[in-house]
Design an enzyme around this catalytic site. Structure first.
Site, mmCIF file in Angstrom:
data_model
loop_
_atom_site.group_PDB
_atom_site.id
_atom_site.type_symbol
_atom_site.label_atom_id
_atom_site.label_comp_id
_atom_site.label_asym_id
_atom_site.label_seq_id
_atom_site.Cartn_x
_atom_site.Cartn_y
_atom_site.Cartn_z
ATOM 1 N N SER A 129 1.020 -1.351 -0.008
ATOM 2 C CA SER A 129 0.241 0.239 -0.200
ATOM 3 C C SER A 129 0.985 1.037 0.173
ATOM 4 O O SER A 129 2.025 1.330 0.234
ATOM 5 C CB SER A 129 -0.825 0.392 1.027
ATOM 6 O OG SER A 129 -1.096 1.268 1.304
ATOM 7 N N TYR A 150 -2.433 -1.426 10.614
ATOM 8 C CA TYR A 150 -1.927 -1.447 8.347
ATOM 9 C C TYR A 150 -0.037 -1.416 8.439
ATOM 10 O O TYR A 150 -0.039 -1.556 7.647
ATOM 11 C CB TYR A 150 -2.942 -0.996 8.913
ATOM 12 C CG TYR A 150 -3.601 -1.416 6.586
ATOM 13 C CD1 TYR A 150 -4.283 -1.617 6.470
ATOM 14 C CD2 TYR A 150 -2.584 0.399 5.370
ATOM 15 C CE1 TYR A 150 -4.282 -1.914 4.902
ATOM 16 C CE2 TYR A 150 -3.436 -0.573 4.413
ATOM 17 C CZ TYR A 150 -3.878 -1.570 4.342
ATOM 18 O OH TYR A 150 -4.921 -1.116 2.821
HETATM 19 P P1 NAD Z 1 -11.646 -5.834 -0.311
HETATM 20 O O1 NAD Z 1 -12.255 -5.837 1.438
HETATM 21 O O2 NAD Z 1 -12.290 -6.187 -1.236
HETATM 22 O O3 NAD Z 1 -10.686 -7.637 -0.160
HETATM 23 C C1 NAD Z 1 -10.539 -8.546 0.865
HETATM 24 C C2 NAD Z 1 -10.413 -10.210 0.503
HETATM 25 O O4 NAD Z 1 -10.225 -10.419 1.952
HETATM 26 C C3 NAD Z 1 -12.072 -10.560 1.154
HETATM 27 O O5 NAD Z 1 -12.658 -11.364 -0.255
HETATM 28 C C4 NAD Z 1 -11.949 -11.330 2.102
HETATM 29 O O6 NAD Z 1 -12.697 -11.604 2.695
HETATM 30 C C5 NAD Z 1 -10.251 -11.846 2.356
HETATM 31 N N1 NAD Z 1 -10.597 -12.394 3.158
HETATM 32 C C6 NAD Z 1 -10.136 -11.104 4.622
HETATM 33 N N2 NAD Z 1 -9.532 -12.170 5.772
HETATM 34 C C7 NAD Z 1 -8.894 -13.363 4.878
HETATM 35 C C8 NAD Z 1 -8.121 -14.310 5.425
HETATM 36 N N3 NAD Z 1 -8.073 -14.392 6.462
HETATM 37 N N4 NAD Z 1 -8.166 -15.310 4.201
HETATM 38 C C9 NAD Z 1 -8.700 -15.490 3.194
HETATM 39 N N5 NAD Z 1 -8.807 -14.101 2.464
HETATM 40 C C10 NAD Z 1 -8.996 -13.065 4.013
HETATM 41 O O7 NAD Z 1 -10.301 -5.859 -0.206
HETATM 42 P P2 NAD Z 1 -9.308 -4.599 -0.751
HETATM 43 O O8 NAD Z 1 -9.766 -3.315 -1.027
HETATM 44 O O9 NAD Z 1 -9.602 -5.378 -2.185
HETATM 45 O O10 NAD Z 1 -7.966 -5.183 -0.539
HETATM 46 C C11 NAD Z 1 -6.808 -6.082 -1.154
HETATM 47 C C12 NAD Z 1 -5.618 -6.228 -0.408
HETATM 48 O O11 NAD Z 1 -5.306 -4.366 -0.970
HETATM 49 C C13 NAD Z 1 -5.316 -5.934 1.001
HETATM 50 O O12 NAD Z 1 -4.276 -6.470 1.380
HETATM 51 C C14 NAD Z 1 -5.438 -4.191 1.057
HETATM 52 O O13 NAD Z 1 -4.945 -3.767 2.268
HETATM 53 C C15 NAD Z 1 -5.023 -3.753 -0.110
HETATM 54 N N6 NAD Z 1 -4.938 -2.271 -0.290
HETATM 55 C C16 NAD Z 1 -6.277 -1.969 -1.027
HETATM 56 C C17 NAD Z 1 -6.618 -0.741 -0.806
HETATM 57 C C18 NAD Z 1 -7.443 0.233 -1.141
HETATM 58 O O14 NAD Z 1 -7.376 0.872 -0.915
HETATM 59 N N7 NAD Z 1 -8.882 -0.559 -1.456
HETATM 60 C C19 NAD Z 1 -5.443 0.948 -1.001
HETATM 61 C C20 NAD Z 1 -4.162 -0.056 -0.924
HETATM 62 C C21 NAD Z 1 -3.871 -1.509 -0.273
#
Ligand code: NAD
Length: 262
Positions: A144, A157
């Protein structure tokens, strides 16, 4: 010429939703055989079904990335169904926001378990397949902008996302002689369920309107006030998967509309 991803086996964790789902879809479009590994088994099956409906190859696998036995059996199931793993995208993640003095220890441990233990356990499980017979492989961690910067309320985080840089750099050194490269992709805010949930939470904690949380907190540092998209992040992962050498290893690539410039 086809993509170098064609026919490769890719595991994407947390791919039932959001960024992981977009990555799995794009890798499948490029010809990869994709495993959608997620805590949400039903969601993983739906995502795999959607990819299959458009002619791609995908399976859904139930996996809690914090559970060593579940990770090992899930990766073994994937090997049995699709073949040895070539690409791991460790993406599963959640967000919990709170000031440090109010941050429950259980929440801190949960955050580190999903982001860091999950990355470690899935990496450990796929490496023997990548190392066997010098097959090589690609490991990508979903970092991130918070792998490089801090924001209030996000102690766990920010700590976890910084930690992934260390894991990626260590793997880059250990994996080199086996042809394994390792990088971190660092998105800015992308409007997924993870982010939608934070808007009212941050508004309450910071005493701002939800509109100001989006405009000032989430996009205030960007060059153009625009959210990073799912496709932007998936495209970056695809680029790294297609990159032909270890010239890019142990790196982090930030995709954030200029919020953070490395
Ligand atoms: P999201 O909530 O849409 O998807 C996350 C997925 O992870 C879900 O399907 C959930 O069921 C799964 N998950 C949660 N805990 C789990 C576990 N213990 N085992 C297996 N699966 C699990 O979130 P997103 O925004 O798509 O985030 C995905 C990644 O991207 C994360 O690592 C997040 O930190 C990172 N990220 C997101 C953003 C953003 O702005 N959305 C920015 C930077 C980084």
């Amino acid at each position: 010429m086809g993509s170098s991803i064609e026919g490769k086996v890719a595991v994407v964790t947390g791919a039932a939703s959001g960024i992981g789902k977009a990555i799995a879809t794009m890798l499948a479009q490029a010809g990869a055989k994709v495993a959608i590994a997620d805590l949400n088994e039903a969601g993983a099956q739906v995502a795999a079904g959607e990819i299959a409906a458009t002619g791609g190859t995908a399976i859904g696998v139930a996996m809690d990335v914090t559970d060593e036995a579940a990770v090992n059996s899930g990766i073994e199931e994937i090997r049995a169904e699709l073949g040895p793993v070539d690409i791991l995208v460790s993406n599963a993640g959640i967000q919990i926001v709170n000031p440090i003095e109010q941050f429950a220890y259980a929440d801190w441990k949960k955050m580190l378990a999903i982001h860091l233990d999950g990355a470690f356990l899935t990496t450990k499980a796929v490496l023997p397949q990548m190392y066997a017979n010098g097959r090589g492989g690609i490991v990508i961690y979903m970092g991130s902008v918070h792998s490089h910067l801090a924001s209030p309320l996000k102690s766990a985080y920010v700590t976890a996302k910084h930690g992934l840089l260390g894991l990626a750099r260590t793997l880059a050194k250990e994996g080199a002689k086996h042809g394994v490269v390792s990088n971190v992709v660092c998105p800015g805010f992308v409007r997924t369920p993870l982010v939608e949930k934070q808007i009212p939470e941050q508004a309450k904690e910071l005493g701002l309107s939800e509109e100001d949380v989006v405009k000032k907190v989430m996009l205030g540092g960007t060059v153009d006030g625009i959210f990073t998209t799912l496709e932007d992040v998936a495209q970056t992962v695809k680029f790294l998967c297609e990159f032909p050498s270890a010239a890019l290893t142990g790196q982090s690539i930030t995709v954030s509309h200029g919020w953070h410039m490395q």
